[in-house]
Design a protein around this motif. Structure first.
Motif, PDB file in Angstrom:
ATOM      1  N   ARG A 187      -6.549 -58.014 -82.490  1.00  0.00           N
ATOM      2  CA  ARG A 187      -7.721 -57.866 -81.270  1.00  0.00           C
ATOM      3  C   ARG A 187      -8.520 -58.556 -81.953  1.00  0.00           C
ATOM      4  O   ARG A 187      -8.897 -59.275 -80.999  1.00  0.00           O
ATOM      5  N   ASN A 188      -9.468 -58.266 -82.609  1.00  0.00           N
ATOM      6  CA  ASN A 188     -10.298 -59.029 -83.148  1.00  0.00           C
ATOM      7  C   ASN A 188     -10.656 -60.139 -83.501  1.00  0.00           C
ATOM      8  O   ASN A 188     -10.962 -61.423 -83.067  1.00  0.00           O
ATOM      9  N   LEU A 189      -9.650 -60.474 -84.100  1.00  0.00           N
ATOM     10  CA  LEU A 189      -9.092 -62.105 -84.784  1.00  0.00           C
ATOM     11  C   LEU A 189      -8.985 -63.080 -83.344  1.00  0.00           C
ATOM     12  O   LEU A 189     -10.350 -63.761 -83.412  1.00  0.00           O
ATOM     13  N   ILE A 190      -8.654 -62.410 -82.651  1.00  0.00           N
ATOM     14  CA  ILE A 190      -7.515 -63.375 -81.051  1.00  0.00           C
ATOM     15  C   ILE A 190      -9.482 -63.600 -80.370  1.00  0.00           C
ATOM     16  O   ILE A 190     -10.038 -64.646 -79.602  1.00  0.00           O
ATOM     17  N   GLN A 191     -10.445 -62.330 -80.852  1.00  0.00           N
ATOM     18  CA  GLN A 191     -11.111 -62.988 -79.840  1.00  0.00           C
ATOM     19  C   GLN A 191     -12.745 -63.206 -80.441  1.00  0.00           C
ATOM     20  O   GLN A 191     -12.770 -64.107 -79.689  1.00  0.00           O
ATOM     21  N   LYS A 192     -12.104 -63.122 -81.621  1.00  0.00           N
ATOM     22  CA  LYS A 192     -13.629 -63.823 -82.685  1.00  0.00           C
ATOM     23  C   LYS A 192     -13.262 -65.716 -82.771  1.00  0.00           C
ATOM     24  O   LYS A 192     -14.130 -66.071 -82.775  1.00  0.00           O
ATOM     25  N   PHE A 193     -11.733 -65.397 -82.602  1.00  0.00           N
ATOM     26  CA  PHE A 193     -11.542 -66.960 -82.317  1.00  0.00           C
ATOM     27  C   PHE A 193     -11.329 -68.076 -80.781  1.00  0.00           C
ATOM     28  O   PHE A 193     -10.734 -68.923 -80.804  1.00  0.00           O
ATOM     29  N   SER A 194     -11.529 -66.882 -80.123  1.00  0.00           N
ATOM     30  CA  SER A 194     -11.280 -67.524 -78.944  1.00  0.00           C
ATOM     31  C   SER A 194      -9.825 -67.708 -77.962  1.00  0.00           C
ATOM     32  O   SER A 194     -10.016 -68.546 -77.367  1.00  0.00           O
ATOM     33  N   ALA A 195      -9.294 -67.145 -78.784  1.00  0.00           N
ATOM     34  CA  ALA A 195      -7.948 -67.486 -78.443  1.00  0.00           C
ATOM     35  C   ALA A 195      -6.916 -66.523 -77.832  1.00  0.00           C
ATOM     36  O   ALA A 195      -7.725 -65.520 -77.220  1.00  0.00           O
ATOM     37  N   LYS A 196      -5.783 -67.484 -76.855  1.00  0.00           N
ATOM     38  CA  LYS A 196      -5.487 -66.346 -75.968  1.00  0.00           C
ATOM     39  C   LYS A 196      -4.048 -65.396 -76.299  1.00  0.00           C
ATOM     40  O   LYS A 196      -3.681 -64.109 -76.004  1.00  0.00           O
ATOM     41  N   ASN A 197      -3.577 -65.699 -77.944  1.00  0.00           N
ATOM     42  CA  ASN A 197      -2.597 -64.541 -78.572  1.00  0.00           C
ATOM     43  C   ASN A 197      -2.299 -65.533 -80.143  1.00  0.00           C
ATOM     44  O   ASN A 197      -3.361 -65.710 -80.335  1.00  0.00           O
ATOM     45  N   VAL A 198      -1.556 -64.854 -80.423  1.00  0.00           N
ATOM     46  CA  VAL A 198      -1.504 -64.813 -82.054  1.00  0.00           C
ATOM     47  C   VAL A 198      -0.911 -66.068 -82.164  1.00  0.00           C
ATOM     48  O   VAL A 198      -1.974 -67.015 -82.759  1.00  0.00           O
ATOM     49  N   ALA A 199       0.009 -67.171 -81.372  1.00  0.00           N
ATOM     50  CA  ALA A 199      -0.148 -68.167 -81.804  1.00  0.00           C
ATOM     51  C   ALA A 199      -1.043 -69.438 -81.826  1.00  0.00           C
ATOM     52  O   ALA A 199      -1.497 -69.882 -82.816  1.00  0.00           O
ATOM     53  N   GLU A 200      -1.660 -68.850 -81.024  1.00  0.00           N
ATOM     54  CA  GLU A 200      -2.890 -69.545 -80.704  1.00  0.00           C
ATOM     55  C   GLU A 200      -4.253 -69.602 -81.580  1.00  0.00           C
ATOM     56  O   GLU A 200      -4.975 -70.072 -82.502  1.00  0.00           O
ATOM     57  N   LEU A 201      -4.246 -68.556 -82.112  1.00  0.00           N
ATOM     58  CA  LEU A 201      -4.931 -67.443 -83.521  1.00  0.00           C
ATOM     59  C   LEU A 201      -4.640 -68.612 -84.061  1.00  0.00           C
ATOM     60  O   LEU A 201      -5.390 -69.054 -84.620  1.00  0.00           O
ATOM     61  N   ILE A 202      -3.690 -68.629 -85.041  1.00  0.00           N
ATOM     62  CA  ILE A 202      -2.679 -69.239 -86.224  1.00  0.00           C
ATOM     63  C   ILE A 202      -2.901 -70.864 -85.956  1.00  0.00           C
ATOM     64  O   ILE A 202      -3.389 -71.246 -87.037  1.00  0.00           O
ATOM     65  N   MET A 203      -3.398 -71.232 -85.214  1.00  0.00           N
ATOM     66  CA  MET A 203      -3.290 -73.389 -84.865  1.00  0.00           C
ATOM     67  C   MET A 203      -5.042 -73.065 -84.406  1.00  0.00           C
ATOM     68  O   MET A 203      -5.224 -74.036 -85.639  1.00  0.00           O
ATOM     69  N   GLU A 204      -5.838 -71.991 -84.026  1.00  0.00           N
ATOM     70  CA  GLU A 204      -7.055 -72.763 -84.504  1.00  0.00           C
ATOM     71  C   GLU A 204      -7.275 -72.179 -85.858  1.00  0.00           C
ATOM     72  O   GLU A 204      -7.994 -73.148 -86.375  1.00  0.00           O
ATOM     73  N   ALA A 205      -6.553 -71.420 -86.232  1.00  0.00           N
ATOM     74  CA  ALA A 205      -7.675 -71.037 -88.160  1.00  0.00           C
ATOM     75  C   ALA A 205      -7.134 -72.025 -88.470  1.00  0.00           C
ATOM     76  O   ALA A 205      -7.767 -72.289 -90.346  1.00  0.00           O
ATOM     77  N   ASN A 206      -5.792 -72.730 -88.245  1.00  0.00           N
ATOM     78  CA  ASN A 206      -5.564 -73.777 -89.653  1.00  0.00           C
ATOM     79  C   ASN A 206      -6.452 -75.019 -88.892  1.00  0.00           C
ATOM     80  O   ASN A 206      -6.468 -75.398 -90.008  1.00  0.00           O
ATOM     81  N   GLN A 207      -6.576 -75.162 -88.086  1.00  0.00           N
ATOM     82  CA  GLN A 207      -7.443 -76.230 -88.082  1.00  0.00           C
ATOM     83  C   GLN A 207      -9.150 -76.323 -88.451  1.00  0.00           C
ATOM     84  O   GLN A 207      -9.679 -77.165 -88.627  1.00  0.00           O
ATOM     85  N   LEU A 208      -9.209 -74.801 -88.340  1.00  0.00           N
ATOM     86  CA  LEU A 208     -10.973 -74.681 -89.309  1.00  0.00           C
ATOM     87  C   LEU A 208     -10.439 -74.798 -90.324  1.00  0.00           C
ATOM     88  O   LEU A 208     -10.927 -73.848 -91.067  1.00  0.00           O
ATOM     89  N   GLY A 209      -9.180 -74.811 -90.901  1.00  0.00           N
ATOM     90  CA  GLY A 209      -9.326 -74.189 -92.615  1.00  0.00           C
ATOM     91  C   GLY A 209      -9.090 -73.130 -93.448  1.00  0.00           C
ATOM     92  O   GLY A 209      -9.382 -73.304 -94.490  1.00  0.00           O
ATOM     93  N   LEU A 210      -8.809 -72.327 -92.452  1.00  0.00           N
ATOM     94  CA  LEU A 210      -9.233 -70.922 -93.389  1.00  0.00           C
ATOM     95  C   LEU A 210      -7.447 -70.618 -93.657  1.00  0.00           C
ATOM     96  O   LEU A 210      -7.355 -69.212 -93.657  1.00  0.00           O
ATOM     97  N   LEU A 211      -6.638 -71.171 -93.277  1.00  0.00           N
ATOM     98  CA  LEU A 211      -5.379 -70.499 -94.121  1.00  0.00           C
ATOM     99  C   LEU A 211      -4.676 -72.194 -95.028  1.00  0.00           C
ATOM    100  O   LEU A 211      -5.008 -72.515 -94.392  1.00  0.00           O
TER     101      LEU A 211
END
Length: 211
Positions: A187-211
């Motif tokens: 939940r904290n990760l989803i909030q930190k990335f301002s994502a709506k769900n895990v899929a969006e979280l992973i997409m955001e993290a990918n775009q920021l080069g964190l994965l």
């Protein structure tokens, strides 16, 4: 209650902070510091047999983080007013503590007047923030996306495992954590990335080069 004073507990892992708060609050007419704790587990044991009306709680403790502890306190006794007093300025942490039942959030550099005001508001059943915290939570989320979210080592581990498609239960087993703890991190990760769900979280993290 034999007295009108709020029975107040202080939970912080720094003895100097505890002593400072005790000195600061000793002349307050509406509360009395009746107990102090360095660990969350000790406080949870205490409230099973003792009455506490108000707790000033830090986020960083040696055994349980303040966000989870807040939830545990409310599970034990809904009537205890929880005010967070912390140095953490991350919006996601502030919002999570409120979601978990805290009545307010103040930074440790807050004035005594701000603390008095928040205690007074919390007693009335309102949620209150110190001025600086109000500014943090009112900043647009877009501004946060400009910067890479600051992740803890544990959050990076969980983010990586989520990206591999693993469930909370599997991640919990792999990292020897409870599924509830993993869900909190998620939940904290989803909030930190301002994502709506895990899929969006992973997409955001990918775009920021964190994965």
């Amino acid at each position: 209650m034999q007295t009108d004073k709020l029975r107040t507990a202080l939970v912080d892992d720094h003895p100097i902070v505890i002593e400072g708060l005790k000195t600061l609050l000793q002349n307050e007419t509406n509360l009395e510091v009746t107990s102090t704790f360095f660990k969350g587990e000790d406080f949870l044991s205490y409230i099973k047999v003792n009455q506490v009306d108000l707790v000033l709680l830090d986020v960083t403790l040696p055994d349980i983080n303040g966000m989870d502890l807040c939830q545990m306190i409310k599970r034990e006794s809904l009537s205890i007013i929880v005010l967070i007093l912390s140095n953490h300025t991350e919006r996601s942490i502030i919002m999570q503590t409120i979601q978990n039942g805290a009545s307010g959030y103040l930074l440790k550099n807050s004035s005594l007047d701000e603390l008095r005001h928040c205690i007074s508001e919390a007693v009335k059943g309102n949620i209150c923030f110190s001025k600086e915290v109000t500014e943090i939570i009112s900043r647009p989320s877009k501004n946060q996306l400009q910067d890479r979210p600051q992740l803890t080592r544990r959050e990076k581990q969980i983010l990586s495992l989520l990206a591999q498609g693993k469930t909370s239960h599997i991640i919990a087993e792999e990292l020897f954590l409870s599924p509830l703890t993993v869900d909190t991190h998620r939940r904290n990760l989803i909030q930190k990335f301002s994502a709506k769900n895990v899929a969006e979280l992973i997409m955001e993290a990918n775009q920021l080069g964190l994965l």
